[in-house]
Design a protein around this motif. Structure first.
Motif, PDB file in Angstrom:
ATOM      1  N   GLU A  37       0.817  -1.219   0.000  1.00  0.00           N
ATOM      2  CA  GLU A  37       0.000   0.000   0.000  1.00  0.00           C
ATOM      3  C   GLU A  37       0.852   1.271   0.000  1.00  0.00           C
ATOM      4  O   GLU A  37       0.516   2.245  -0.661  1.00  0.00           O
ATOM      5  CB  GLU A  37      -0.952   0.002   1.208  1.00  0.00           C
ATOM      6  CG  GLU A  37      -2.016  -1.069   1.144  1.00  0.00           C
ATOM      7  CD  GLU A  37      -2.876  -0.986  -0.115  1.00  0.00           C
ATOM      8  OE1 GLU A  37      -3.332   0.116  -0.475  1.00  0.00           O
ATOM      9  OE2 GLU A  37      -3.069  -2.046  -0.747  1.00  0.00           O
ATOM     10  N   LYS A  41       1.653   0.616  -4.635  1.00  0.00           N
ATOM     11  CA  LYS A  41       0.432   1.181  -5.214  1.00  0.00           C
ATOM     12  C   LYS A  41       0.575   2.682  -5.502  1.00  0.00           C
ATOM     13  O   LYS A  41      -0.375   3.331  -5.924  1.00  0.00           O
ATOM     14  CB  LYS A  41      -0.757   0.946  -4.275  1.00  0.00           C
ATOM     15  CG  LYS A  41      -1.227  -0.486  -4.255  1.00  0.00           C
ATOM     16  CD  LYS A  41      -1.809  -0.875  -5.593  1.00  0.00           C
ATOM     17  CE  LYS A  41      -2.503  -2.214  -5.565  1.00  0.00           C
ATOM     18  NZ  LYS A  41      -2.933  -2.629  -6.907  1.00  0.00           N
ATOM     19  N   GLU A  77       3.281  -6.506  -8.844  1.00  0.00           N
ATOM     20  CA  GLU A  77       3.442  -5.062  -9.060  1.00  0.00           C
ATOM     21  C   GLU A  77       4.843  -4.825  -9.625  1.00  0.00           C
ATOM     22  O   GLU A  77       5.808  -5.456  -9.189  1.00  0.00           O
ATOM     23  CB  GLU A  77       3.295  -4.304  -7.736  1.00  0.00           C
ATOM     24  CG  GLU A  77       1.960  -4.467  -7.052  1.00  0.00           C
ATOM     25  CD  GLU A  77       0.832  -3.672  -7.691  1.00  0.00           C
ATOM     26  OE1 GLU A  77       1.094  -2.863  -8.601  1.00  0.00           O
ATOM     27  OE2 GLU A  77      -0.316  -3.872  -7.278  1.00  0.00           O
TER      28      GLU A  77
END
Length: 194
Positions: A37, A41, A77
């Motif tokens: 997070e 992100k 990611e």
């Protein structure tokens, strides 16, 4: 809504302090969530992700680092590959073969050209420029690998190492290795070998 852009080491350190706190009090999953997070992100440049990886490697115990990088790259990611690549790179002096094997696993399972290049430069390329005598025999073994991304990674590693000042006597050896792969027909392999 576009992702928040992080542009300073100060902000990275703040995020890492929070992640470290979560890890100490709630364990590895909390650390992964905080990094996911807090960094993955968000829009974070590769140099700042590399900085974050170096910082984390200082406090994640060596025996927990690979479990962390495994779970990190499982997020798929892009930034996770940068962080994992740097952590593996930092492990090269003591765990060269293990780090290269881990890099290859991430490259194969990632199955994308950019993952191959991110990991290939940071692990195989750095290993080649730093430990050429030990790395060249490993690259020769990898040249026989059936996976196109591993073969491409040899080219990526060589280009990186030459750019970073690989000794001419080793450049000649790896150039011959690349020449031996020049009959490759896969687009991605040809592009990586250059």
């Amino acid at each position: 809504m576009p992702a928040e852009k992080i542009t300073s080491k100060v902000r990275i350190r703040e995020i890492l302090e929070q992640a470290k706190f979560c890890w100490k009090h709630q364990g590895q999953n909390a650390l992964l969530m905080a990094i996911h997070e807090g960094l993955l992100k968000k829009k974070v440049s590769f140099p700042l992700l590399e900085f974050a990886a170096r910082e984390m490697a200082l406090w994640i115990p060596e025996n927990e680092q690979l479990a962390f990088t495994d779970t990190l790259v499982a997020t798929k990611e892009m930034g996770s590959y940068v962080i994992a690549g740097i952590i593996l790179q930092l492990r090269l002096p003591l765990h060269l073969e293990q780090s290269i094997q881990g890099a290859c696993t991430y490259i194969v399972t990632g199955d994308q050209w950019y993952i191959c290049d991110i990991i290939g430069e940071r692990v195989l390329g750095h290993a080649l420029v730093t430990f050429p005598e030990k790395t060249i025999p490993l690259l020769k073994q990898l040249a026989k690998y059936s996976d196109k991304w591993i073969v491409r990674a040899i080219g990526v590693a060589t280009h990186y190492a030459v750019k970073k000042g690989l000794s001419p006597k080793f450049v000649e050896i790896v150039f011959k290795l690349l020449l031996s792969l020049s009959n490759a027909t896969d687009f991605h392999v040809k592009k990586g070998i250059g």
